[in-house]
Write a protein that holds these residues in place. Structure first.
Motif, PDB file in Angstrom:
ATOM      1  N   ASP A  94      26.796 -16.417  39.885  1.00 14.91           N
ATOM      2  CA  ASP A  94      27.568 -17.131  40.910  1.00 14.91           C
ATOM      3  C   ASP A  94      29.041 -17.219  40.513  1.00 14.91           C
ATOM      4  O   ASP A  94      29.933 -17.068  41.356  1.00 14.91           O
ATOM      5  N   ASN A  97      30.620 -13.926  41.080  1.00 13.12           N
ATOM      6  CA  ASN A  97      30.802 -13.724  42.516  1.00 13.12           C
ATOM      7  C   ASN A  97      32.016 -14.498  43.037  1.00 13.12           C
ATOM      8  O   ASN A  97      32.791 -13.994  43.853  1.00 13.12           O
ATOM      9  N   GLU A 102      34.702 -14.035  46.111  1.00 13.66           N
ATOM     10  CA  GLU A 102      35.051 -15.143  46.989  1.00 13.66           C
ATOM     11  C   GLU A 102      36.494 -15.604  46.813  1.00 13.66           C
ATOM     12  O   GLU A 102      37.043 -16.264  47.700  1.00 13.66           O
ATOM     13  N   SER A 105      38.784 -14.850  49.589  1.00 13.31           N
ATOM     14  CA  SER A 105      38.712 -15.617  50.829  1.00 13.31           C
ATOM     15  C   SER A 105      39.919 -16.539  50.979  1.00 13.31           C
ATOM     16  O   SER A 105      40.316 -16.863  52.100  1.00 13.31           O
ATOM     17  N   SER A 166      25.379 -15.386  55.076  1.00 16.66           N
ATOM     18  CA  SER A 166      25.871 -14.158  54.447  1.00 16.66           C
ATOM     19  C   SER A 166      26.205 -14.393  52.980  1.00 16.66           C
ATOM     20  O   SER A 166      25.853 -13.577  52.113  1.00 16.66           O
ATOM     21  N   LEU A 167      26.856 -15.510  52.681  1.00 16.04           N
ATOM     22  CA  LEU A 167      27.212 -15.826  51.307  1.00 16.04           C
ATOM     23  C   LEU A 167      25.971 -16.054  50.458  1.00 16.04           C
ATOM     24  O   LEU A 167      25.881 -15.583  49.324  1.00 16.04           O
ATOM     25  N   SER A 168      24.987 -16.772  51.015  1.00 19.58           N
ATOM     26  CA  SER A 168      23.755 -17.031  50.283  1.00 19.58           C
ATOM     27  C   SER A 168      23.023 -15.727  49.951  1.00 19.58           C
ATOM     28  O   SER A 168      22.553 -15.531  48.825  1.00 19.58           O
ATOM     29  N   GLU A 171      24.914 -13.895  47.227  1.00 22.51           N
ATOM     30  CA  GLU A 171      24.725 -14.535  45.923  1.00 22.51           C
ATOM     31  C   GLU A 171      23.366 -14.167  45.336  1.00 22.51           C
ATOM     32  O   GLU A 171      23.252 -13.903  44.131  1.00 22.51           O
ATOM     33  N   ILE A 277      34.412 -17.849  56.778  1.00 23.58           N
ATOM     34  CA  ILE A 277      34.627 -17.865  55.327  1.00 23.58           C
ATOM     35  C   ILE A 277      34.678 -19.284  54.766  1.00 23.58           C
ATOM     36  O   ILE A 277      35.017 -19.476  53.597  1.00 23.58           O
ATOM     37  N   SER A 280      32.648 -19.758  51.532  1.00 26.87           N
ATOM     38  CA  SER A 280      33.295 -19.176  50.350  1.00 26.87           C
ATOM     39  C   SER A 280      34.452 -20.046  49.880  1.00 26.87           C
ATOM     40  O   SER A 280      34.639 -20.264  48.675  1.00 26.87           O
ATOM     41  N   ASN A 283      33.169 -22.973  47.928  1.00 27.94           N
ATOM     42  CA  ASN A 283      32.776 -22.623  46.563  1.00 27.94           C
ATOM     43  C   ASN A 283      33.981 -22.512  45.646  1.00 27.94           C
ATOM     44  O   ASN A 283      33.973 -22.992  44.508  1.00 27.94           O
TER      45      ASN A 283
END
Length: 530
Positions: A94, A97, A102, A105, A166-168, A171, A277, A280, A283
């Motif tokens: 994560d 990522n 991310e 973003s 999409s992010l999940s 990941e 986004i 993202s 995060n």
């Protein structure tokens, strides 16, 4: 503007060479404006548009890259400064990522906000022009804007859900890839290649499907924007006979509205992109908002040498959310210039004590003093310059054997080779195809556990530390090799501080002092004897 100029040129009067008509608010200007003047203005406008477009692209690209670079630096710096316990709560995949993917973003959000502002400004300017030309049409356009925004709002929540999904999925895909690379030897040993391939294909399809859904939703919102614009233009055309507006002014306003449509479309896409986004961005912001390690940012008194002793004063330590302490009421001293063994069963807190000495974690209760000074008041970097640690599990990195021993420190090659000799590692390193230049991955599956430990020990010795911490650093060595290594270390550290954690009584007997961390149950809880 260009369309308006071309439209004006088409209305040239054949007799006079001047523009046949302009909207009434230009007054007497139409008689003084010639076709050649409009052509010159048109050419200049086109050239200016090309130049401004080029400059805008360069500036936007530069700013975007600077933002991305700044955010990446902040995220990487944050990982290095957050408390070690907090760091351990994150999945490594994560974090990769967030930094590698991310972080962009933020730059994307900045670009989106800038474009939103430009589009909004253009809409306002065009709207003002329409208001001057034909206020009834401007009223229709405002009504269209209200309907348009309400329609767009129906997509906002869907875009946020899609962005989070999409992010999940991404990941999960990154996590699988990371763990497969980390455990490839085990995957092959258990014959799980097909299982991992199937899981990867499933997750990859999920990621692809979320992106396709995003594309379809983008096309749907674009179609909605186009349809609503066409609807308002058609309404203006059909109602032009009944509206109290001059036909030519109405036509000019309609052209403006048509030219406004791409800006409305871009406004829509950027606004929905921001919704997409959002997950993202959250995060990235959550990681940046992590509090820095207080010891990392705090100052303190510089320490040049350990002169007397390290003392644990009734020290206890609880890991986050743990019910039982990892260390309870530990009181002992480690004298400078002597060898000391920390012994005890698994779970008695030996590694936790080493981590407290390394200042990775701080006592929950009690305190640690260095030559009578609280460790929390000593400058962290000056304390760590005196220390080096080698453990049971050696963290290797992508690089050569030389790179792994040097570990991105300014250490001479001769010191690296001396350290390898001290760790009895030279004998197997020179048998590798490329010797010290042999490339090792982070897993280094070609090396045995004992060979990895000797590289880790050489890494600790290469900096010639005043205080050497060994946390089961020779547990994977055979007795003969372990004996040779310890013999060299005891000779080298005669008069210096050596702290050894070991389960082996034979190792503990070689040390001058021994601290038994075996807990004893008493009425007050667990005590530590020495």
């Amino acid at each position: 503007m260009l369309v308006s100029l071309v439209f004006a040129l088409s209305q040239q009067s054949p007799a006079s060479g001047s523009v046949a008509w302009l909207p009434a608010y230009f007054g007497g200007l139409e008689s003084s404006i010639t076709k050649s003047m409009l052509v010159a203005v048109l050419i200049c406008a086109i050239i200016l548009r090309i130049i401004l477009g080029f400059v805008n692209d360069i500036i936007a690209s530069t700013v975007s890259h600077q933002i991305s670079e700044s955010i990446r630096h902040r995220l990487y710096a944050k990982i290095l400064t957050i408390p070690f316990q907090r760091f351990q709560r994150y999945e490594r995949s994560d974090l990769i990522n967030v930094i590698a993917t991310e972080s962009y973003s933020v730059a994307s959000a900045h670009t989106g906000l800038v474009r939103l502002g430009i589009s909004l400004g253009t809409i306002i300017i065009f709207g003002a022009g329409m208001l001057v030309m034909a206020w009834p049409i401007a009223v229709l356009a405002v009504m269209f804007g209200v309907v348009h925004n309400l329609s767009l709002g129906l997509f906002a929540a869907a875009y946020r859900r899609l962005g989070a999904a999409s992010l999940s999925a991404l990941e999960e895909l990154t996590h699988l890839s990371w763990t497969t690379l980390q455990t490839l030897k085990a995957v092959k040993s258990f014959g799980l290649e097909d299982d991992h391939k199937g899981i990867f294909e499933t997750l990859s399809k999920t990621v692809g499907e979320t992106w396709r859904r995003s594309d379809r939703m983008g096309a749907a919102t674009s179609l909605l924007s186009e349809t609503l614009t066409f609807g308002v233009i058609l309404t203006i055309i059909l109602s032009s006979q009944v509206l109290p507006v001059d036909f030519r002014a109405a036509l000019s306003a309609t052209i403006l509205l048509y030219r406004l449509q791409p800006h409305i479309k871009q406004f829509d896409s950027q606004l929905l992109r921001l919704h997409e986004i959002e997950a993202s961005l959250q995060n990235v912001l959550a990681l940046i908002a992590e509090q820095d390690d207080a010891r990392k940012t705090a100052g303190g008194e510089e320490l040049r040498h350990l002169k007397q002793e390290i003392v644990f004063h009734d020290v206890s330590f609880f890991y986050e959310e743990a019910r039982m302490p990892a260390v309870r009421h530990a009181s002992f001293s480690i004298r400078a210039g002597e060898t000391t063994a920390l012994t005890g069963p698994s779970g008695s807190g030996k590694t936790t004590i080493i981590n407290m000495l390394l200042d990775l974690i701080q006592p929950t209760e009690g305190r640690i003093t260095i030559d009578g000074k609280d460790l929390s008041t000593i400058e962290r970097s000056s304390w760590l310059r005196l220390l080096a640690v080698s453990g049971q599990d050696v963290e290797l990195m992508d690089g050569s054997v030389l790179d792994n021993i040097r570990f991105r420190r300014d250490i001479l090659e001769e010191d690296v080779r001396w350290a390898a000799d001290m760790a009895c590692a030279t004998e197997f390193i020179e048998n590798l195809p490329y010797g010290f230049d042999e490339w090792l991955g982070d897993e280094a599956i070609r090396l045995s556990g004992g060979q990895r430990q000797r590289i880790g020990l050489a890494r600790a010795l290469a900096g010639r530390p005043d205080i050497l911490l060994l946390d089961e650093a020779t547990s994977a060595l055979d007795e003969e090799t372990e004996g040779r290594v310890l013999s060299l270390l005891l000779r080298e550290y005669d008069g210096r501080t050596l702290i050894v954690v070991s389960h082996r009584p034979s190792v503990a007997r070689l040390m001058k002092n021994r601290i038994d961390l075996r807990p004893a149950t008493t009425a007050d809880g667990l005590l530590y004897g020495g």
